[in-house]
Design an enzyme around this catalytic site. Structure first.
Site, PDB file in Angstrom:
ATOM      1  N   HIS A 156      43.138  43.295  49.333  1.00 30.43           N
ATOM      2  CA  HIS A 156      42.499  42.943  48.054  1.00 30.43           C
ATOM      3  C   HIS A 156      43.173  41.690  47.500  1.00 30.43           C
ATOM      4  O   HIS A 156      44.251  41.756  46.916  1.00 30.43           O
ATOM      5  CB  HIS A 156      42.632  44.116  47.067  1.00 30.43           C
ATOM      6  CG  HIS A 156      42.185  43.773  45.671  1.00 30.43           C
ATOM      7  ND1 HIS A 156      42.630  44.459  44.566  1.00 30.43           N
ATOM      8  CD2 HIS A 156      41.343  42.818  45.202  1.00 30.43           C
ATOM      9  CE1 HIS A 156      42.090  43.938  43.471  1.00 30.43           C
ATOM     10  NE2 HIS A 156      41.310  42.938  43.837  1.00 30.43           N
ATOM     11  N   HIS A 158      41.960  37.588  45.899  1.00 31.73           N
ATOM     12  CA  HIS A 158      40.881  36.662  45.539  1.00 31.73           C
ATOM     13  C   HIS A 158      41.225  35.256  46.020  1.00 31.73           C
ATOM     14  O   HIS A 158      42.344  34.775  45.803  1.00 31.73           O
ATOM     15  CB  HIS A 158      40.673  36.678  44.026  1.00 31.73           C
ATOM     16  CG  HIS A 158      40.301  38.039  43.503  1.00 31.73           C
ATOM     17  ND1 HIS A 158      39.010  38.502  43.495  1.00 31.73           N
ATOM     18  CD2 HIS A 158      41.064  39.048  43.014  1.00 31.73           C
ATOM     19  CE1 HIS A 158      38.992  39.736  43.017  1.00 31.73           C
ATOM     20  NE2 HIS A 158      40.229  40.093  42.717  1.00 31.73           N
ATOM     21  N   LYS A 231      43.734  32.542  32.198  1.00 34.27           N
ATOM     22  CA  LYS A 231      44.873  32.070  32.994  1.00 34.27           C
ATOM     23  C   LYS A 231      44.428  31.375  34.285  1.00 34.27           C
ATOM     24  O   LYS A 231      45.227  30.732  34.951  1.00 34.27           O
ATOM     25  CB  LYS A 231      45.795  33.246  33.347  1.00 34.27           C
ATOM     26  CG  LYS A 231      46.566  33.810  32.156  1.00 34.27           C
ATOM     27  CD  LYS A 231      47.708  32.905  31.748  1.00 34.27           C
ATOM     28  CE  LYS A 231      48.507  33.479  30.599  1.00 34.27           C
ATOM     29  NZ  LYS A 231      49.571  32.561  30.154  1.00 34.27           N
ATOM     30  N   TYR A 232      43.154  31.545  34.660  1.00 29.70           N
ATOM     31  CA  TYR A 232      42.640  30.858  35.851  1.00 29.70           C
ATOM     32  C   TYR A 232      42.485  29.354  35.609  1.00 29.70           C
ATOM     33  O   TYR A 232      42.247  28.597  36.544  1.00 29.70           O
ATOM     34  CB  TYR A 232      41.278  31.439  36.254  1.00 29.70           C
ATOM     35  CG  TYR A 232      41.359  32.611  37.197  1.00 29.70           C
ATOM     36  CD1 TYR A 232      41.419  32.425  38.572  1.00 29.70           C
ATOM     37  CD2 TYR A 232      41.368  33.916  36.718  1.00 29.70           C
ATOM     38  CE1 TYR A 232      41.481  33.498  39.448  1.00 29.70           C
ATOM     39  CE2 TYR A 232      41.429  35.002  37.583  1.00 29.70           C
ATOM     40  CZ  TYR A 232      41.487  34.782  38.943  1.00 29.70           C
ATOM     41  OH  TYR A 232      41.550  35.844  39.809  1.00 29.70           O
ATOM     42  N   HIS A 447      42.090  49.386  43.489  1.00 32.33           N
ATOM     43  CA  HIS A 447      42.799  49.923  42.312  1.00 32.33           C
ATOM     44  C   HIS A 447      42.832  51.450  42.287  1.00 32.33           C
ATOM     45  O   HIS A 447      43.846  52.040  42.616  1.00 32.33           O
ATOM     46  CB  HIS A 447      42.245  49.361  40.997  1.00 32.33           C
ATOM     47  CG  HIS A 447      42.453  47.897  40.847  1.00 32.33           C
ATOM     48  ND1 HIS A 447      43.715  47.326  40.846  1.00 32.33           N
ATOM     49  CD2 HIS A 447      41.578  46.871  40.713  1.00 32.33           C
ATOM     50  CE1 HIS A 447      43.599  46.020  40.713  1.00 32.33           C
ATOM     51  NE2 HIS A 447      42.309  45.716  40.641  1.00 32.33           N
ATOM     52  N   ASP A 502      46.149  41.135  44.984  1.00 31.81           N
ATOM     53  CA  ASP A 502      45.140  40.846  43.959  1.00 31.81           C
ATOM     54  C   ASP A 502      45.098  39.348  43.624  1.00 31.81           C
ATOM     55  O   ASP A 502      44.195  38.647  44.053  1.00 31.81           O
ATOM     56  CB  ASP A 502      45.389  41.690  42.708  1.00 31.81           C
ATOM     57  CG  ASP A 502      44.164  41.763  41.789  1.00 31.81           C
ATOM     58  OD1 ASP A 502      43.170  41.065  42.071  1.00 31.81           O
ATOM     59  OD2 ASP A 502      44.192  42.510  40.805  1.00 31.81           O
ATOM     60  N   ASP A 503      46.077  38.857  42.853  1.00 30.15           N
ATOM     61  CA  ASP A 503      46.079  37.448  42.423  1.00 30.15           C
ATOM     62  C   ASP A 503      47.492  36.859  42.486  1.00 30.15           C
ATOM     63  O   ASP A 503      48.191  36.837  41.466  1.00 30.15           O
ATOM     64  CB  ASP A 503      45.566  37.323  40.981  1.00 30.15           C
ATOM     65  CG  ASP A 503      44.133  37.784  40.821  1.00 30.15           C
ATOM     66  OD1 ASP A 503      43.233  37.055  41.261  1.00 30.15           O
ATOM     67  OD2 ASP A 503      43.919  38.873  40.256  1.00 30.15           O
ATOM     68  N   PRO A 504      47.935  36.371  43.643  1.00 28.60           N
ATOM     69  CA  PRO A 504      49.284  35.791  43.726  1.00 28.60           C
ATOM     70  C   PRO A 504      49.532  34.673  42.713  1.00 28.60           C
ATOM     71  O   PRO A 504      50.650  34.514  42.227  1.00 28.60           O
ATOM     72  CB  PRO A 504      49.343  35.256  45.163  1.00 28.60           C
ATOM     73  CG  PRO A 504      48.406  36.133  45.920  1.00 28.60           C
ATOM     74  CD  PRO A 504      47.288  36.446  44.960  1.00 28.60           C
ATOM     75  N   GLN A 506      48.668  34.512  39.707  1.00 30.76           N
ATOM     76  CA  GLN A 506      49.015  35.061  38.396  1.00 30.76           C
ATOM     77  C   GLN A 506      50.227  35.996  38.414  1.00 30.76           C
ATOM     78  O   GLN A 506      50.901  36.145  37.401  1.00 30.76           O
ATOM     79  CB  GLN A 506      47.830  35.841  37.812  1.00 30.76           C
ATOM     80  CG  GLN A 506      46.814  34.998  37.071  1.00 30.76           C
ATOM     81  CD  GLN A 506      45.868  34.277  38.001  1.00 30.76           C
ATOM     82  OE1 GLN A 506      45.654  34.715  39.116  1.00 30.76           O
ATOM     83  NE2 GLN A 506      45.307  33.170  37.564  1.00 30.76           N
TER      84      GLN A 506
END
Length: 619
Positions: A156, A158, A231-232, A447, A502-504, A506
């Site tokens: 998982h 993105h 934050k993106y 999740h 998930d989102d490295p 962030q």
């Protein structure tokens, strides 16, 4: 690594005596199991020649009540020419969902499932007390293999946030030096270079730092998904997000492709780490798929270590408000019609046909904690009639996604193409019925935090071994503090869980975010080497990599049950652990089956006693 002629093997310094050759031929594969799949000599995006593509079937298709139907002729498209490609009936789905909802609030069922889950936790603790040293000894006996060189898949993650902050910062600075005069954005009809874009923000390359980018989730994002989404945007500017982490922009996603390829190179260098990156299809227009495929093929964005998942954000209400869509069916047509066209006639979408070879499934994404104003039932409007500005509920999105995927998979299977699975974000927040829809329709979910509050569903997810890709560092910043995360509890009970990032961009700091995730989990929860290797093995089993690839990574029998499925030379998971998991699951399933059989026998006895039929032995 497999050597045909052991007597002349380059790994041996001297010739082997002939009488030992046969023994060595048996022993060699035991010690050295091939773990690397053969690499293709040609790039998978090279062959765009229409002549080499499968022929046109001549089929036609149209959407009826939110689901695409396929016909053997383009005209007439009616019942007489319709192909039999079955999909789940809407009435049946809603009825089953109601049964599930009644089941999870039933008192005796909740008590039974809670006790079984407690029993599974206690049983695992007993297993550890008795077998921990045996598991460790089995791992030590395996030559060469350890946690660092077993296959792991980030199940998982993105694509738009697969790099860390420092990586993105260095790339932005490099781009400013390498392409100073390149037009990257159109502002009020006038082209802007990268330097001019930053000058308009009163910034130079020297001014930029990780702190200036400000893309890391912090304590202010907890339970604030809106702040997390913001934050993106690098430096809080959406224009920089469009330039650097979008596939469809003025430079045709050139910078995003470069940075993804750098991440791919890092994965290839690490050799044993793999990722399933999510790319977005929004459903606003019919050409989104072709643009995405063109981006991947043009920039040759491919790696043997990466597979794609397509995420569909649940943003119909936003598009409807902006008058970009007339109804929900239009969104479904934009998402699925190009896929059917590329399957029926690959030459009509050549880049898309090649790109789909490396897409393994679909994801459904958005903030699950947003309130839902509608309950999905038989009175809900069909997609063509859903013209209101309110967003359809989660279960509505999932049903129509799954129904169209089912028809598409039937068609692709007929053509000899690979099929897709549904792997949505589910149970991160919001109502419990999301997990009911996930249980009924999904291959895996991402999740699954809310299962900790629903013992019946948690037990069902265990019995069905539905994969759960968990991201504790992500949850820690958004919904649940690290120490309260249920991952160690799920793992001990035997649920099919894996670790993911998930989102490295962030949440992580290092060049290897997946290893960072494993490292923190091991330290905080005191996971053993065997636990870590089991999580890694689960991640490969859950992933969308092909059967052939998994056979190399896990062993040729990986799809069987019990210890025969395990090859410790490849997975570093002891057979004792795999046998324990298999036997425990079999016992739980047998318990349910015996209870059902007993109830059936009791029902038969009651019916016999009430009937006027002669007793057994009487004529």
């Amino acid at each position: 690594l497999m050597c045909r002629d052991i007597s002349f093997c380059p790994y041996h310094s001297a010739l082997m005596p002939p009488h030992l050759t046969q023994l060595a031929l048996w022993a060699w594969p035991v010690r050295y199991a091939p773990v690397h799949p053969p690499v293709s000599e040609t790039h998978p995006y090279e062959n765009l020649d229409p002549k080499s593509m499968p022929p046109d079937t001549g089929y036609g298709c149209k959407m009826v009540d939110g689901v695409i139907h396929v016909y053997t002729k383009k005209s007439p498209m009616d019942k007489s020419t319709e192909l039999d490609l079955p999909y789940p009936d809407l009435n049946e789905y809603i009825a089953d969902m109601n049964v599930m909802m009644a089941l999870i609030i039933n008192g005796p069922v909740k008590s039974f499932c809670y006790r079984r889950l407690q029993y599974l936790s206690s049983k695992f603790q007993m297993h550890i007390l008795l077998n921990e040293m045996k598991e460790l000894a089995a791992q030590k006996k395996v030559p060469h293999r350890d946690f660092y060189n077993i296959r792991k898949v980030d199940t998982h993650i993105h694509a738009s946030s697969c790099m860390n902050q420092k990586h993105l910062l260095r790339f932005i600075k490099r781009a400013m030096k390498k392409y100073p005069g390149e037009i990257v954005h159109i502002e009020r009809g006038r082209g802007q270079t990268l330097i001019e874009v930053f000058e308009s923000m009163n910034l130079t390359a020297y001014d930029l730092s990780v702190d200036t980018l400000d893309m890391h989730a912090d304590r202010n994002t907890f339970h604030r998904f809106d702040k997390f989404n913001a934050k993106y945007n690098p430096i809080g500017e959406s224009i920089l997000r469009e330039i650097f982490i979008k596939t469809d922009n003025h430079i045709e996603g050139k910078y995003f492709a470069h940075i993804i390829k750098e991440v791919m190179y890092d994965l290839e260098e690490s050799k044993y780490q793999n990722s399933e990156l999510r790319l977005s299809i929004y459903g606003r227009s019919r050409d989104e798929w072709d643009k995405l495929a063109r981006w991947a093929v043009k920039h040759r964005v491919y790696s043997d270590n990466v597979r794609w998942l397509i995420q569909v954000p649940r943003l119909y209400d936003v598009y409807q408000t902006k008058k970009q869509l007339a109804n929900f069916q239009e969104m479904l047509e934009n998402i699925f019609m190009p896929l059917f066209e590329a399957t029926m006639n690959p030459c009509s979408h050549p880049e898309l046909h090649l790109f789909l070879e490396h897409v393994v499934g679909f994801d459904s994404v958005d903030d699950e904690s947003k309130p839902e104003h509608h309950i999905f039932n038989l009175d809900s409007p069909l997609p063509a009639n859903w013209t209101e500005e309110d967003n359809p509920p989660y279960s509505y999105y999932l049903y129509y996604t799954y129904a169209n995927m089912t028809v598409l998979n039937h068609l692709r299977r007929r053509r000899g193409f690979h099929t897709f699975v549904l792997r949505p974000h589910c149970g991160e927040a919001g109502p419990i019925h999301h997990l009911v829809s996930g249980f009924m329709l999904s291959e895996n979910i991402s999740h699954g935090l809310l299962l900790r509050k629903a013992p019946v569903l948690q037990y069902l997810y265990y019995l069905a071994q539905i994969g759960i890709a968990m991201s504790p560092l992500s949850n820690n910043s958004l919904f649940l503090s690290y120490h309260r995360n249920p991952l160690p509890e799920y793992l001990s009970r035997g649920l099919m869980v894996s670790l993911s990032t998930d989102d490295p961009l962030q949440f992580h700091f290092t060049k290897e975010p997946l290893m960072e995730e494993y490292s923190i989990a091991a330290q905080v929860w005191k996971l053993s080497s065997c636990d870590m290797c089991e999580l890694a093995r689960n991640s490969v089993l859950m992933s969308g990599f092909s059967h052939k690839v998994k056979s190399y990574w896990l062993g040729p029998n990986y799809s069987k049950e019990g210890p025969v499925s395990n090859d410790i030379r490849r997975t570093n998971v002891p057979d004792i652990r795999v046998a324990y998991r298999s036997e425990t699951l079999s016992e739980e399933l047998n318990l349910i089956i015996q209870a059902v059989r007993t109830e059936e026998l009791d029902t038969i006895d009651e019916e016999d006693s009430l009937s006027m039929a002669p007793l057994p032995g009487q004529h």
